[in-house]
Scaffold this active site. Structure first.
Site, short mmCIF file in Angstrom:
data_model
loop_
_atom_site.label_atom_id
_atom_site.label_comp_id
_atom_site.label_asym_id
_atom_site.label_seq_id
_atom_site.Cartn_x
_atom_site.Cartn_y
_atom_site.Cartn_z
N ARG A 1 0.82 -1.22 0.00
CA ARG A 1 0.00 0.00 0.00
C ARG A 1 0.85 1.27 0.00
O ARG A 1 0.58 2.21 -0.74
CB ARG A 1 -0.93 0.00 1.22
N ILE A 2 1.89 1.29 0.84
CA ILE A 2 2.72 2.49 0.94
C ILE A 2 3.57 2.66 -0.31
O ILE A 2 3.68 3.76 -0.86
CB ILE A 2 3.61 2.43 2.19
N ARG B 1 11.58 0.22 8.50
CA ARG B 1 12.09 -0.33 9.75
C ARG B 1 13.59 -0.13 9.82
O ARG B 1 14.31 -0.38 8.85
CB ARG B 1 11.77 -1.83 9.85
N HIS C 1 10.86 8.74 13.73
CA HIS C 1 9.79 7.78 13.41
C HIS C 1 8.42 8.47 13.37
O HIS C 1 7.46 8.04 14.01
CB HIS C 1 9.77 6.63 14.43
N GLU D 1 16.89 2.55 17.62
CA GLU D 1 16.10 3.74 17.95
C GLU D 1 15.33 3.65 19.26
O GLU D 1 14.92 4.68 19.82
CB GLU D 1 15.09 4.02 16.83
#
Length: 331
Positions: A154-155, A234, A295, A263
């Site tokens: 989707r992204i 990620r 993020h 992170e």
């Protein structure tokens, strides 16, 4: 039926409260993330609603089973930090939010690329010193570049549509081909092949154990000299040490990182008093050709509302029917 939600931010509260009022289902809101010392608060609730990119307690599912919790509904996509084997063992359903706003992340990835291409870090620093000269920091235009999309879910598809508007040439790699994109002839056969042909490599795929360090020293070597890497997916997908070395040597033209391999103790924490102790992170952030953000690619009003509502709807469906469109396969 009643739910408990952990790690609830102020910007989420109104969406939780609105949903609870409309559905007439109590939802207890906890500001803290899930920890061993507050896990007992879930006792007596039917579902746990959580948003946590860091580590869950080792006995998370053991305790939830003991408390009678039937579903864990996370307000994000990734489940790589959940022990799905334990969830299956105890018969606890897990749901996620596969798509809260693909456009939010796609738009952000292009926003930070534009900043890299127009060398905004350097110009901000110059202007802070009242230096308003241009040269020699000439920019690049997206339409003159070949963009490599890794992951056409989707992204990735949302990003492709935006890049089409800029007039860029687009290539993509994904083990699973989208039929429409397949017909457009944008797929290449391997990630190595993609790296060798693109000016920009942008990552739009989930992280998993098998995909750790997908972009390592060897894969970076396949990239064109001066290429750019964009990671809004990620942190584990990129070997941060290899990335730093390639940026400092000039092999890479720049990187925009909304996620970072280490992170968890940094992002979404106020470290004004202590600073960041991670020297690798500090070296990356100090580079003029790196844009680091904490993020936040997902972080729009639309996405936040969708994340809350879909996670709550999923928990309700599981408790009422044992099923939900967003059930995670526990293997």
């Amino acid at each position: 039926m009643k739910f408990i939600a952990y790690n609830v931010r102020p910007d989420e509260r109104k969406y939780f409260e609105n949903w609870s009022a409309k559905q007439d289902i109590p939802v207890k809101l906890i500001a803290d993330e899930v920890k061993s010392d507050n896990l007992a608060l879930a006792k007596g609730y039917d579902a746990v609603i959580s948003f946590q990119t860091g580590t869950y307690p080792a006995d998370f599912f053991d305790k939830l089973a003991e408390f009678g919790v039937k579903d864990v509904s996370i307000r994000n996509v990734g489940v790589d930090n959940l022990n799905l084997t334990a969830a299956k063992k105890y018969g606890i359903a897990v749901t996620n939010v596969p798509a809260y706003s693909p456009n939010a992340i796609a738009e952000f990835s292009i926003t930070v690329l534009l900043q890299l291409l127009r060398q905004q870090n350097i110009f901000r620093k110059r202007m802070a010193e009242n230096d308003y000269r241009w040269a020699p920091f000439v920019g690049k235009e997206i339409r003159a570049l070949t963009i490599g999309i890794v992951g056409t879910g989707r992204i990735g598809k949302a990003a492709i549509e935006i890049y089409k508007g800029f007039g860029a040439k687009i290539l993509a790699y994904d083990p699973y081909h989208d039929p429409k994109l397949e017909s457009e002839g944008i797929y290449v056969d391997s990630l190595e092949e993609l790296c060798g042909q693109v000016d920009v490599l942008t990552l739009h795929m989930p992280g998993s154990d098998k995909d750790g360090h997908l972009i390592d020293e060897a894969m970076i070597a396949n990239l064109k000299d001066g290429a750019y890497i964009i990671n809004t997916a990620r942190g584990s997908l990129i070997d941060a040490k290899a990335l730093l070395a390639a940026l400092k040597s000039g092999k890479l033209g720049g990187a925009a990182l909304d996620t970072y391999e280490y992170e968890t103790p940094i992002f979404n924490h106020d470290l004004k008093q202590t600073g960041v102790k991670d020297e690798l992170f500090n070296e990356l952030v100090a580079l003029d050709n790196v844009i680091m953000t904490p993020h936040i690619a997902f972080y729009t009003e639309t996405a936040v509302e969708n994340m809350v509502n879909i996670s709550l709807d999923s928990a309700k469906d599981v408790i009422m029917t044992g099923k939900a469109d967003t059930l995670v396969d526990l293997g």
